[in-house]
Enzyme design. Structure first.
Site, PDB file in Angstrom:
ATOM      1  N   ILE A  18       0.829  -1.209   0.000  1.00 25.55           N
ATOM      2  CA  ILE A  18       0.000   0.000   0.000  1.00 25.55           C
ATOM      3  C   ILE A  18       0.869   1.267   0.000  1.00 25.55           C
ATOM      4  O   ILE A  18       0.614   2.214  -0.746  1.00 25.55           O
ATOM      5  CB  ILE A  18      -0.939  -0.012   1.234  1.00 25.55           C
ATOM      6  CG1 ILE A  18      -1.948  -1.161   1.116  1.00 25.55           C
ATOM      7  CG2 ILE A  18      -1.656   1.327   1.385  1.00 25.55           C
ATOM      8  CD1 ILE A  18      -2.749  -1.443   2.395  1.00 25.55           C
ATOM      9  N   SER A 142      -4.962   2.986   9.013  1.00 24.46           N
ATOM     10  CA  SER A 142      -5.707   2.128   9.920  1.00 24.46           C
ATOM     11  C   SER A 142      -6.355   1.004   9.112  1.00 24.46           C
ATOM     12  O   SER A 142      -5.840   0.636   8.042  1.00 24.46           O
ATOM     13  CB  SER A 142      -6.733   2.944  10.703  1.00 24.46           C
ATOM     14  OG  SER A 142      -7.292   2.150  11.718  1.00 24.46           O
ATOM     15  N   TYR A 156      -2.879  -7.247  16.723  1.00 19.46           N
ATOM     16  CA  TYR A 156      -2.790  -6.272  15.623  1.00 19.46           C
ATOM     17  C   TYR A 156      -3.966  -5.289  15.675  1.00 19.46           C
ATOM     18  O   TYR A 156      -3.783  -4.071  15.598  1.00 19.46           O
ATOM     19  CB  TYR A 156      -2.794  -7.043  14.309  1.00 19.46           C
ATOM     20  CG  TYR A 156      -3.021  -6.232  13.055  1.00 19.46           C
ATOM     21  CD1 TYR A 156      -1.962  -5.568  12.431  1.00 19.46           C
ATOM     22  CD2 TYR A 156      -4.287  -6.148  12.469  1.00 19.46           C
ATOM     23  CE1 TYR A 156      -2.163  -4.841  11.264  1.00 19.46           C
ATOM     24  CE2 TYR A 156      -4.499  -5.429  11.308  1.00 19.46           C
ATOM     25  CZ  TYR A 156      -3.433  -4.775  10.709  1.00 19.46           C
ATOM     26  OH  TYR A 156      -3.636  -4.052   9.554  1.00 19.46           O
ATOM     27  N   LYS A 160      -4.766  -0.879  15.698  1.00 18.16           N
ATOM     28  CA  LYS A 160      -5.590  -0.064  14.799  1.00 18.16           C
ATOM     29  C   LYS A 160      -6.674   0.678  15.595  1.00 18.16           C
ATOM     30  O   LYS A 160      -7.021   1.814  15.272  1.00 18.16           O
ATOM     31  CB  LYS A 160      -6.191  -0.933  13.682  1.00 18.16           C
ATOM     32  CG  LYS A 160      -5.132  -1.581  12.777  1.00 18.16           C
ATOM     33  CD  LYS A 160      -4.154  -0.576  12.174  1.00 18.16           C
ATOM     34  CE  LYS A 160      -3.161  -1.226  11.220  1.00 18.16           C
ATOM     35  NZ  LYS A 160      -2.162  -0.286  10.686  1.00 18.16           N
ATOM     36  N   THR A 191      -1.862  -7.893  -0.281  1.00 19.22           N
ATOM     37  CA  THR A 191      -0.435  -7.542  -0.174  1.00 19.22           C
ATOM     38  C   THR A 191       0.292  -8.665   0.568  1.00 19.22           C
ATOM     39  O   THR A 191      -0.329  -9.622   1.052  1.00 19.22           O
ATOM     40  CB  THR A 191      -0.234  -6.235   0.613  1.00 19.22           C
ATOM     41  OG1 THR A 191      -0.602  -6.476   1.974  1.00 19.22           O
ATOM     42  CG2 THR A 191      -1.054  -5.087   0.050  1.00 19.22           C
TER      43      THR A 191
END
Ligand SMILES: NC(=O)C1=CN([C@@H]2O[C@H](COP(=O)(O)OP(=O)(O)OC[C@H]3O[C@@H](n4cnc5c(N)ncnc54)[C@H](O)[C@@H]3O)[C@@H](O)[C@H]2O)C=CC1
Ligand SMILES: C[C@H](O)[C@@H]1OC(=O)[C@H](O)[C@@H]1O
Length: 251
Positions: A18, A142, A156, A160, A191
């Site tokens: 990204i 985010s 994880y 966020k 990704t």
């Protein structure tokens, strides 16, 4: 188009995925772009690729979990371009592990990159933008995970959720300086971050089945929103998350 002409942008974690797509798009919109990540060779490679297509780019390696490295990134950017107008705090890592199994070292590493890195890169960005006196744009990467729970991603998703409230608090404090602080809430983007997970039997198909738009996102799907949040068109937008997720959050 050159919607970002005359601006200098740092994109953390822009050696792939990204961040790389945003860096390339910013350069096409006329910004001077600082490509950053932990791998020095990849920083140089992506910056060179941008220059080859006519853009202006500088590669600066930076482990965002290290305060000294963050300061080096900003110092080098100022040395070369003289100003910082846009910062995308994109660098992030994820480890899929059940909550009852994940070990302290893994949790510490994820929080150091995703939370500490975003926090202190944002702090240095704000200090420079205040000093420059021209406002600025800070964009934190985010996820839909700031809003919805995901099994095996507690370590994880916590980061966020933290970035969501960090973005709001920063926006409140920095509005007086005309510094916009917003987040992009990415959905499931194809990704490297989750390839191991998607290699599990049926996982990719099951994930795509849940996305109203009928496909995973590509890194390039995030770039237009990143341009908007970096451009004066978003000057009255602050403290919010713009979801780019093919409708996933609406479910
Ligand atoms: N791919 C997805 O489905 C989603 C990704 N995101 C977020 O988007 C951001 C980018 O992720 P992707 O492009 O998907 O992953 P990726 O793994 O392809 O790219 C991550 C980038 O961060 C860099 N990075 C990792 N550790 C770093 C460190 N310590 N210091 C500096 N840079 C570091 C990597 O070198 C790489 O350039 C992350 O913050 C991630 O949490 C959010 C929602 C969904
Ligand atoms: C790492 C995950 O595959 C990815 O990260 C997110 O934030 C999304 O929720 C995706 O599941």
């Amino acid at each position: 188009m050159s919607r970002l002409a005359g601006k200098t942008a740092i994109v953390t974690g822009s050696t792939r995925g990204i961040g790389k797509a945003i860096a390339i798009r910013y350069a096409r919109e006329g910004a001077n772009v600082v490509v950053s990540g932990t791998n020095a060779a990849l920083c140089a490679e992506v910056a060179e690729a941008i220059r080859k297509e006519g853009g202006t780019a500088l590669g600066v390696p930076c482990d965002i979990s290290e305060l000294e490295a963050i300061h080096h990134l900003y110092d080098r950017t100022l040395d070369v371009f003289g100003e910082i107008n846009i910062v995308v705090n994109n660098a992030g890592i994820a480890v899929f592990k059940p909550f009852v199994e994940v070990d302290p070292e893994t949790v510490r590493r994820i929080w150091n990159v995703n939370l500490f890195g975003t926090f202190f890169s944002g702090q240095r960005a704000a200090r420079e933008m205040i000093r420059q006196g021209k406002g600025g744009k800070i964009i934190n990467m985010s996820s839909i995970s700031e809003e919805v729970g995901t099994a095996n991603l507690t370590q994880y998703a916590t980061t966020k959720g933290g970035i969501k409230i960090m973005t709001k608090c920063m926006a409140l404090e920095l509005a007086q300086y005309r510094i916009n602080v917003n987040a992009i809430g990415a959905g499931v983007i194809d990704t490297d971050i989750s390839q191991e997970e998607f290699a599990k039997p049926g996982m990719r198909e099951e994930t795509v089945r849940r996305i109203p738009w009928g496909r995973m996102g590509a890194s390039e799907d995030l770039a237009g929103t990143a341009v908007f949040l970096a451009h004066e068109d978003s000057d009255y937008v602050t403290g919010t998350t713009v979801f780019v997720d093919g409708g996933l959050i609406a479910m």
